[in-house]
Motif scaffolding. Sequence first.
Motif, PDB file in Angstrom:
ATOM      1  N   LEU A 108      32.875   7.749 -46.188  1.00  0.00           N
ATOM      2  CA  LEU A 108      33.722   8.891 -46.522  1.00  0.00           C
ATOM      3  C   LEU A 108      33.701   9.190 -48.015  1.00  0.00           C
ATOM      4  CD1 LEU A 108      36.681   8.226 -44.105  1.00  0.00           C
ATOM      5  CD2 LEU A 108      35.176  10.217 -44.065  1.00  0.00           C
ATOM      6  N   TRP A 109      33.619   8.145 -48.839  1.00  0.00           N
ATOM      7  CA  TRP A 109      33.458   8.379 -50.272  1.00  0.00           C
ATOM      8  C   TRP A 109      32.150   9.121 -50.543  1.00  0.00           C
ATOM      9  CZ3 TRP A 109      36.665   8.941 -53.891  1.00  0.00           C
ATOM     10  CH2 TRP A 109      37.839   8.174 -53.982  1.00  0.00           C
ATOM     11  N   ALA A 110      31.091   8.771 -49.818  1.00  0.00           N
ATOM     12  CA  ALA A 110      29.804   9.449 -50.001  1.00  0.00           C
ATOM     13  C   ALA A 110      29.926  10.931 -49.656  1.00  0.00           C
ATOM     14  CB  ALA A 110      28.733   8.781 -49.146  1.00  0.00           C
ATOM     15  N   LEU A 111      30.601  11.231 -48.529  1.00  0.00           N
ATOM     16  CA  LEU A 111      30.794  12.629 -48.150  1.00  0.00           C
ATOM     17  C   LEU A 111      31.632  13.367 -49.184  1.00  0.00           C
ATOM     18  CD1 LEU A 111      29.503  11.802 -45.450  1.00  0.00           C
ATOM     19  CD2 LEU A 111      31.300  13.104 -44.284  1.00  0.00           C
ATOM     20  N   LYS A 112      32.659  12.689 -49.668  1.00  0.00           N
ATOM     21  CA  LYS A 112      33.524  13.334 -50.659  1.00  0.00           C
ATOM     22  C   LYS A 112      32.771  13.606 -51.952  1.00  0.00           C
ATOM     23  CE  LYS A 112      38.039  13.083 -52.838  1.00  0.00           C
ATOM     24  NZ  LYS A 112      39.416  12.572 -52.695  1.00  0.00           N
ATOM     25  N   ARG A 113      32.017  12.626 -52.435  1.00  0.00           N
ATOM     26  CA  ARG A 113      31.288  12.789 -53.685  1.00  0.00           C
ATOM     27  C   ARG A 113      30.161  13.829 -53.555  1.00  0.00           C
ATOM     28  NH1 ARG A 113      28.644   8.380 -55.857  1.00  0.00           N
ATOM     29  NH2 ARG A 113      29.041   9.196 -57.958  1.00  0.00           N
ATOM     30  N   ALA A 114      29.695  14.037 -52.314  1.00  0.00           N
ATOM     31  CA  ALA A 114      28.677  15.057 -52.059  1.00  0.00           C
ATOM     32  C   ALA A 114      29.305  16.435 -51.859  1.00  0.00           C
ATOM     33  CB  ALA A 114      27.853  14.671 -50.836  1.00  0.00           C
ATOM     34  N   LYS A 115      30.616  16.535 -52.111  1.00  0.00           N
ATOM     35  CA  LYS A 115      31.362  17.807 -52.011  1.00  0.00           C
ATOM     36  C   LYS A 115      31.399  18.336 -50.573  1.00  0.00           C
ATOM     37  CE  LYS A 115      31.882  17.930 -56.544  1.00  0.00           C
ATOM     38  NZ  LYS A 115      31.191  16.665 -56.899  1.00  0.00           N
ATOM     39  N   LYS A 116      31.387  17.413 -49.618  1.00  0.00           N
ATOM     40  CA  LYS A 116      31.425  17.814 -48.215  1.00  0.00           C
ATOM     41  C   LYS A 116      32.847  18.040 -47.695  1.00  0.00           C
ATOM     42  CE  LYS A 116      27.030  17.661 -47.156  1.00  0.00           C
ATOM     43  NZ  LYS A 116      26.325  18.867 -46.663  1.00  0.00           N
ATOM     44  N   LEU A 117      33.826  17.449 -48.317  1.00  0.00           N
ATOM     45  CA  LEU A 117      35.188  17.485 -47.795  1.00  0.00           C
ATOM     46  C   LEU A 117      36.087  18.506 -48.485  1.00  0.00           C
ATOM     47  CD1 LEU A 117      35.848  13.636 -47.456  1.00  0.00           C
ATOM     48  CD2 LEU A 117      34.834  15.198 -45.782  1.00  0.00           C
ATOM     49  N   SER A 118      35.698  18.973 -49.641  1.00  0.00           N
ATOM     50  CA  SER A 118      36.612  19.782 -50.448  1.00  0.00           C
ATOM     51  C   SER A 118      36.798  21.201 -49.944  1.00  0.00           C
ATOM     52  CB  SER A 118      36.137  19.821 -51.902  1.00  0.00           C
ATOM     53  OG  SER A 118      34.827  20.356 -51.987  1.00  0.00           O
ATOM     54  N   LYS A 119      35.792  21.765 -49.271  1.00  0.00           N
ATOM     55  CA  LYS A 119      35.878  23.168 -48.857  1.00  0.00           C
ATOM     56  C   LYS A 119      35.979  23.341 -47.343  1.00  0.00           C
ATOM     57  CE  LYS A 119      33.422  24.767 -52.971  1.00  0.00           C
ATOM     58  NZ  LYS A 119      32.233  25.492 -53.488  1.00  0.00           N
ATOM     59  N   LEU A 120      36.364  22.281 -46.649  1.00  0.00           N
ATOM     60  CA  LEU A 120      36.582  22.395 -45.210  1.00  0.00           C
ATOM     61  C   LEU A 120      37.769  23.311 -44.922  1.00  0.00           C
ATOM     62  CD1 LEU A 120      36.297  18.653 -44.065  1.00  0.00           C
ATOM     63  CD2 LEU A 120      34.566  20.446 -43.796  1.00  0.00           C
ATOM     64  N   LYS A 121      37.793  23.835 -43.700  1.00  0.00           N
ATOM     65  CA  LYS A 121      38.960  24.583 -43.223  1.00  0.00           C
ATOM     66  C   LYS A 121      39.901  23.681 -42.426  1.00  0.00           C
ATOM     67  CE  LYS A 121      38.027  28.742 -44.723  1.00  0.00           C
ATOM     68  NZ  LYS A 121      38.884  29.415 -45.708  1.00  0.00           N
ATOM     69  N   GLY A 122      39.360  22.570 -41.922  1.00  0.00           N
ATOM     70  CA  GLY A 122      40.171  21.643 -41.154  1.00  0.00           C
ATOM     71  C   GLY A 122      39.374  20.401 -40.813  1.00  0.00           C
ATOM     72  N   LEU A 123      40.071  19.346 -40.398  1.00  0.00           N
ATOM     73  CA  LEU A 123      39.434  18.071 -40.051  1.00  0.00           C
ATOM     74  C   LEU A 123      40.022  17.562 -38.741  1.00  0.00           C
ATOM     75  CD1 LEU A 123      37.606  15.638 -40.809  1.00  0.00           C
ATOM     76  CD2 LEU A 123      39.568  14.699 -42.059  1.00  0.00           C
ATOM     77  N   ILE A 149      42.521   5.263 -44.440  1.00  0.00           N
ATOM     78  CA  ILE A 149      41.253   5.451 -45.155  1.00  0.00           C
ATOM     79  C   ILE A 149      40.905   6.931 -45.242  1.00  0.00           C
ATOM     80  CG2 ILE A 149      38.760   5.069 -45.026  1.00  0.00           C
ATOM     81  CD1 ILE A 149      39.425   2.330 -43.720  1.00  0.00           C
ATOM     82  N   ILE A 150      41.047   7.637 -44.116  1.00  0.00           N
ATOM     83  CA  ILE A 150      40.692   9.056 -44.080  1.00  0.00           C
ATOM     84  C   ILE A 150      41.664   9.888 -44.919  1.00  0.00           C
ATOM     85  CG2 ILE A 150      40.515  11.083 -42.577  1.00  0.00           C
ATOM     86  CD1 ILE A 150      39.454   9.164 -40.389  1.00  0.00           C
ATOM     87  N   MET A 151      42.954   9.668 -44.732  1.00  0.00           N
ATOM     88  CA  MET A 151      43.942  10.457 -45.468  1.00  0.00           C
ATOM     89  C   MET A 151      43.803  10.263 -46.981  1.00  0.00           C
ATOM     90  SD  MET A 151      45.606  12.364 -43.363  1.00  0.00           S
ATOM     91  CE  MET A 151      47.131  12.861 -44.157  1.00  0.00           C
ATOM     92  N   ASP A 152      43.388   9.071 -47.366  1.00  0.00           N
ATOM     93  CA  ASP A 152      43.184   8.792 -48.781  1.00  0.00           C
ATOM     94  C   ASP A 152      42.104   9.684 -49.389  1.00  0.00           C
ATOM     95  OD1 ASP A 152      43.511   7.175 -51.203  1.00  0.00           O
ATOM     96  OD2 ASP A 152      41.534   6.363 -50.712  1.00  0.00           O
ATOM     97  N   LYS A 153      41.091  10.056 -48.574  1.00  0.00           N
ATOM     98  CA  LYS A 153      39.979  10.861 -49.095  1.00  0.00           C
ATOM     99  C   LYS A 153      40.294  12.345 -49.137  1.00  0.00           C
ATOM    100  CE  LYS A 153      37.822   7.002 -49.023  1.00  0.00           C
ATOM    101  NZ  LYS A 153      39.006   6.287 -48.470  1.00  0.00           N
ATOM    102  N   VAL A 154      41.289  12.787 -48.367  1.00  0.00           N
ATOM    103  CA  VAL A 154      41.555  14.228 -48.255  1.00  0.00           C
ATOM    104  C   VAL A 154      42.962  14.589 -48.722  1.00  0.00           C
ATOM    105  CG1 VAL A 154      39.877  14.536 -46.387  1.00  0.00           C
ATOM    106  CG2 VAL A 154      42.241  13.953 -45.821  1.00  0.00           C
ATOM    107  N   GLN A 155      43.622  13.668 -49.410  1.00  0.00           N
ATOM    108  CA  GLN A 155      45.022  13.880 -49.770  1.00  0.00           C
ATOM    109  C   GLN A 155      45.239  15.104 -50.663  1.00  0.00           C
ATOM    110  OE1 GLN A 155      46.595  10.666 -52.222  1.00  0.00           O
ATOM    111  NE2 GLN A 155      44.529  10.075 -52.836  1.00  0.00           N
ATOM    112  N   GLU A 156      44.264  15.440 -51.505  1.00  0.00           N
ATOM    113  CA  GLU A 156      44.466  16.560 -52.421  1.00  0.00           C
ATOM    114  C   GLU A 156      44.128  17.915 -51.824  1.00  0.00           C
ATOM    115  OE1 GLU A 156      40.428  14.874 -53.993  1.00  0.00           O
ATOM    116  OE2 GLU A 156      42.042  14.267 -52.623  1.00  0.00           O
ATOM    117  N   TYR A 157      43.598  17.921 -50.590  1.00  0.00           N
ATOM    118  CA  TYR A 157      43.269  19.187 -49.944  1.00  0.00           C
ATOM    119  C   TYR A 157      44.438  19.616 -49.057  1.00  0.00           C
ATOM    120  CZ  TYR A 157      38.844  17.065 -51.334  1.00  0.00           C
ATOM    121  OH  TYR A 157      37.857  16.433 -52.043  1.00  0.00           O
TER     122      TYR A 157
END
Length: 307
Positions: free
Chosen positions: A222-237, A259-267
């Motif tokens: 999930l860190w890899a996806l986040k650092r690759a800017k995969k999670l920041s512009k989603l509409k939902g998860l 673990i998951i909520m930690d990666k998307v907390q700012e969205y």
Amino acid sequence: MIPKNAIMNTPTHLKKGDKIAILCPAGYIKEDLTPAFDILRSWGLELEIYPSTYSQWNQFAGDDELRTKDLQHALDATDIKAIIAGRGGYGSVRLIDRLDFSTFKKKPKWFVGFSDITVIHSHIQKQLKTASIHGQMVKSFLDASPKSLATLKAALFGENKDLQYTFSSFAHREGQARGILTGGNLAILHSILSSDSDVDYDGKILFIEDVGESYYNVDRMLWALKRAKKLSKLKGLIVGGFTGMKDSDPSFGQTVEEIIMDKVQEYDYPIAFGCPAGHIEDNRALVFGEEIELHVTAENVFITYIK
């Protein structure tokens, strides 16, 4: 308004009398699949069972050449209206760049599977803008819940495929969003980052699931996806089953939800846990590449396909 990157190629839905292909792009099968074949035939379908379904070469369903040959034939055959993978495992990535999708692009057909089949789902979404079905495979028919099989049949035959479920997890984020559904197995999504099969996640609603992973490895992926800017512009998860999880010694110290909520907390997009899909008996069908509305309330999740 449909996003400019919407996937518009929806294969023709099945009808009784149609022929479908059964084959294995990845791991081999040792079980007797007769009961699963009987279910598909009870839906009024004719089956073409390819050699890879019962072949073995090491851990694969035949060598790469055989599995590629089977899949290429099924992609090109005009009388085949859908392809259902026999099982997942590992191996689809070894074939994906060998395949010629030119005939498939002109007249797409449904591709069904999950787990390792995420490679194929992602590739045809990225390269061909074509919808596909994340759902039970022939081997998993043997343990599948009746409801999961009913949702697969509905998706294939063009019936109502909306999904509503209640969840008990404390972790979720209420809200409503609209976007193209994409995703699949987390480990596979991680493995195809920056490849020709890597889907653009921007504006999408992402579904993830996995099996047999260590908590720390889920965190790392999930860190890899986040650092690759995969999670920041989603509409939902949407989060499906994370089954057979393994801990380390000392313990990683977080649940999958944490673990998951930690990666998307700012969205601020909605997040739904507990989706009945993944490596579970009640693996409900999800149609990737189609637009959905995701509505997450305090206790319920509604996944509604935009007609």
